[in-house]
Design a protein around this motif. Structure first.
Motif, PDB file in Angstrom:
ATOM      1  N   LEU A   1       0.829  -1.209   0.000  1.00 21.38           N
ATOM      2  CA  LEU A   1       0.000   0.000   0.000  1.00 21.38           C
ATOM      3  C   LEU A   1       0.864   1.261   0.000  1.00 21.38           C
ATOM      4  CD1 LEU A   1      -2.914  -0.777   2.494  1.00 21.38           C
ATOM      5  CD2 LEU A   1      -3.094  -0.370   0.043  1.00 21.38           C
ATOM      6  N   ARG A   2       1.897   1.258   0.837  1.00 19.74           N
ATOM      7  CA  ARG A   2       2.802   2.404   0.904  1.00 19.74           C
ATOM      8  C   ARG A   2       3.454   2.662  -0.448  1.00 19.74           C
ATOM      9  NH1 ARG A   2       7.524   0.227   3.530  1.00 19.74           N
ATOM     10  NH2 ARG A   2       7.931  -0.407   1.365  1.00 19.74           N
TER      11      ARG A   2
ATOM     12  N   VAL B   1      10.096   5.865   7.407  1.00 23.37           N
ATOM     13  CA  VAL B   1      10.860   7.118   7.312  1.00 23.37           C
ATOM     14  C   VAL B   1      11.951   6.988   6.249  1.00 23.37           C
ATOM     15  CG1 VAL B   1      12.322   8.738   8.579  1.00 23.37           C
ATOM     16  CG2 VAL B   1      10.372   7.659   9.727  1.00 23.37           C
ATOM     17  N   LEU B   2      12.588   5.824   6.184  1.00 26.68           N
ATOM     18  CA  LEU B   2      13.621   5.592   5.177  1.00 26.68           C
ATOM     19  C   LEU B   2      13.058   5.733   3.768  1.00 26.68           C
ATOM     20  CD1 LEU B   2      16.318   4.584   4.059  1.00 26.68           C
ATOM     21  CD2 LEU B   2      15.595   2.251   4.572  1.00 26.68           C
ATOM     22  N   ILE B   3      11.886   5.144   3.528  1.00 29.18           N
ATOM     23  CA  ILE B   3      11.283   5.228   2.200  1.00 29.18           C
ATOM     24  C   ILE B   3      10.901   6.679   1.883  1.00 29.18           C
ATOM     25  CG2 ILE B   3       9.366   4.446   0.759  1.00 29.18           C
ATOM     26  CD1 ILE B   3      11.462   2.310   1.383  1.00 29.18           C
TER      27      ILE B   3
ATOM     28  N   LEU C   1       1.433   3.568   7.336  1.00 31.98           N
ATOM     29  CA  LEU C   1       0.987   2.681   6.254  1.00 31.98           C
ATOM     30  C   LEU C   1       1.767   1.372   6.254  1.00 31.98           C
ATOM     31  CD1 LEU C   1       0.337   4.762   3.000  1.00 31.98           C
ATOM     32  CD2 LEU C   1      -1.231   3.222   4.179  1.00 31.98           C
ATOM     33  N   THR C   2       3.080   1.456   6.458  1.00 36.15           N
ATOM     34  CA  THR C   2       3.916   0.253   6.453  1.00 36.15           C
ATOM     35  C   THR C   2       3.543  -0.680   7.584  1.00 36.15           C
ATOM     36  OG1 THR C   2       5.746   1.584   5.557  1.00 36.15           O
ATOM     37  CG2 THR C   2       6.294  -0.586   6.438  1.00 36.15           C
ATOM     38  N   ALA C   3       3.367  -0.126   8.786  1.00 36.04           N
ATOM     39  CA  ALA C   3       3.129  -0.963   9.960  1.00 36.04           C
ATOM     40  C   ALA C   3       1.687  -1.415  10.084  1.00 36.04           C
ATOM     41  CB  ALA C   3       3.536  -0.197  11.224  1.00 36.04           C
TER      42      ALA C   3
ATOM     43  N   PRO D   1       8.091  -2.214  -6.015  1.00 38.11           N
ATOM     44  CA  PRO D   1       7.746  -2.430  -4.610  1.00 38.11           C
ATOM     45  C   PRO D   1       8.810  -3.257  -3.896  1.00 38.11           C
ATOM     46  CG  PRO D   1       5.841  -2.803  -6.010  1.00 38.11           C
ATOM     47  CD  PRO D   1       7.016  -2.635  -6.923  1.00 38.11           C
ATOM     48  N   SER D   2       9.017  -2.960  -2.632  1.00 35.75           N
ATOM     49  CA  SER D   2      10.095  -3.606  -1.879  1.00 35.75           C
ATOM     50  C   SER D   2       9.933  -5.110  -1.808  1.00 35.75           C
ATOM     51  CB  SER D   2      10.169  -3.021  -0.465  1.00 35.75           C
ATOM     52  OG  SER D   2       8.919  -3.159   0.197  1.00 35.75           O
TER      53      SER D   2
END
Length: 420
Positions: A242-243, A307-309, A328-330, A252-253
């Motif tokens: 989603l992020r 934050v890194l992204i 969003l990530t978590a 995407p990662s």
């Protein structure tokens, strides 16, 4: 000297340069460090001053690598010149930091001398996964220097250099300098911090715990094996997807490494196997407590990743985008999971602190990085300390929230049942 180049960046002002060059005011501080193989049985990564390092090298027979043109210090530079004349086999010069790092890695030299950020960039570029790194950088510099621009006195006037200093001061004062640092330098430093040996396993543990949690809930809801795998997948890696969709990330990662999807299938297999052999175990509150604990570790890693992204994608202002991408990530995967299971979105309702902890952790990290970008030097140890403090804070707050049942406040006039 000849006027064939007007300016050189990142130069130390030495007396012998003053006859043919003009210098800007210092614009950043440079950390000169030792790089050596890891593990380091000879102790070259140990903390030493420049004089102590020079004496240690003089007593040893170590082969030394340096970057062409770099000033290593008033004690080391003369000694390296003597070494080049008397024992040329012990001194090798390389054109770039990447070549020096490779020489250390393959054993052409026993240690290298160079500037921290250049060496860190070269190491990270060679091994972006952060695993199995074979070259390390000493945590403490042996020398700190001020870096300047060097202008040719033949082609650049003193008035132009003065105007350059005024312009550089204007860039620093306007906030543009901080934005440049955050977009060009901090993604590297934060990625390097996230590549430490302790970060990647924690992130994978979080992915696995989230996948197990999703699988257990899917099993309790009576879904099929395929449904269980889908719920485990969206719970663990759905937030990252989603992020990446929100910021239009090119790749995407989760597609950059098969490890994440492998963990999802492994977690689903574990849940199915335990469900077949000991279904009552999956229904126990003890399992829920263990999963909550593992999940706390995972969301700590996801907080930093968001934050890194944001830094990597140049999402400004960081203090707004960092927390949003971390949340969003978590938590993005949890929302999708709840929709699939038909439970609404309890994670968004007042209840035990969860999203709030991720938001505050990422906000504090983003604020620190925003202010830190205005400094004249940037130490990897400071970034690593901030990352570790953020993760420990998120883990501690989440575990304490579970222990003491800390709940988010209910807004006045808002109805509904708080989630557990």
């Amino acid at each position: 000297r000849l006027g064939q180049a007007d300016v050189i960046t990142n130069v130390k002002r030495l007396p012998e340069h003053l006859s043919f060059a003009r210098f800007s005011k210092p614009y950043r501080r440079v950390e000169m460090v030792v790089t050596a193989p890891e593990p380091d049985p000879q102790g070259w990564l140990r903390r030493r001053s420049e004089a102590e390092l020079q004496r240690a090298l003089q007593r040893s027979k170590a082969r030394v690598g340096v970057i062409e043109g770099w000033y290593c210090g008033p004690a080391l530079d003369p000694w390296l010149g003597v070494l080049a004349r008397q024992a040329p086999a012990r001194l090798r010069t390389y054109a770039t930091a990447a070549a020096l790092v490779e020489a250390v890695r393959v054993g052409q030299v026993d240690l290298g001398l160079g500037e921290r950020l250049s060496l860190a960039s070269a190491i990270w570029t060679r091994n972006p996964s952060g695993l199995g790194r074979q070259v390390a950088i000493a945590p403490d510099p042996y020398r700190l220097d001020e870096s300047r621009f060097m202008f040719s006195a033949r082609t650049v006037s003193a008035e132009e250099v003065e105007a350059f200093d005024v312009g550089l001061a204007s860039v620093r004062g306007s906030g543009a300098y901080r934005r440049i640092v955050r977009s060009a330098l901090f993604p590297l430093l934060l990625e390097f911090s996230a590549g430490e040996w302790w970060f990647y396993p924690i992130e994978l543990l979080g992915v696995f715990a989230a996948a197990v949690t999703g699988g257990v809930l899917a099993l309790r809801a009576g879904l099929s094996v395929v449904g269980l795998v889908i719920v485990a997948m969206v719970t663990s890696i759905g937030g990252g997807v989603l992020r990446d969709a929100v910021i239009n990330r090119p790749v995407p990662s989760v597609l950059q490494s098969p490890v994440y999807l492998g963990l999802v299938y492994g977690a689903a297999a574990v849940v199915v196997l335990v469900g077949l052999l000991a279904r009552r175990l999956l229904a126990s509150e003890r399992v829920d407590r263990w999963l909550d604990g593992l999940d706390a570790v995972g969301i700590a890693a996801f907080t930093v990743t968001g934050v890194l992204i944001a830094l990597r994608m140049h999402a400004e202002p960081l203090v707004l985008w960092g927390p949003q991408l971390s949340v969003l990530t978590a938590c993005g995967g949890l929302l999708v999971r709840e929709v699939i299971l038909g439970r609404g979105a309890p994670v968004l309702r007042p209840g035990l602190l969860y999203i709030e902890i991720v938001f505050m952790g990422s906000l504090l990290l983003s604020v620190f990085l925003t202010f830190y970008s205005g400094h004249s030097t940037y130490r990897l140890r400071d970034i690593e300390t901030a990352v570790l403090a953020t993760m420990l804070g998120v883990i501690s707050l989440r575990l304490e929230a579970l222990r003491w049942r800390w709940r988010s406040p209910l807004l006045p006039g808002v109805g509904g049942t708080p989630h557990r």
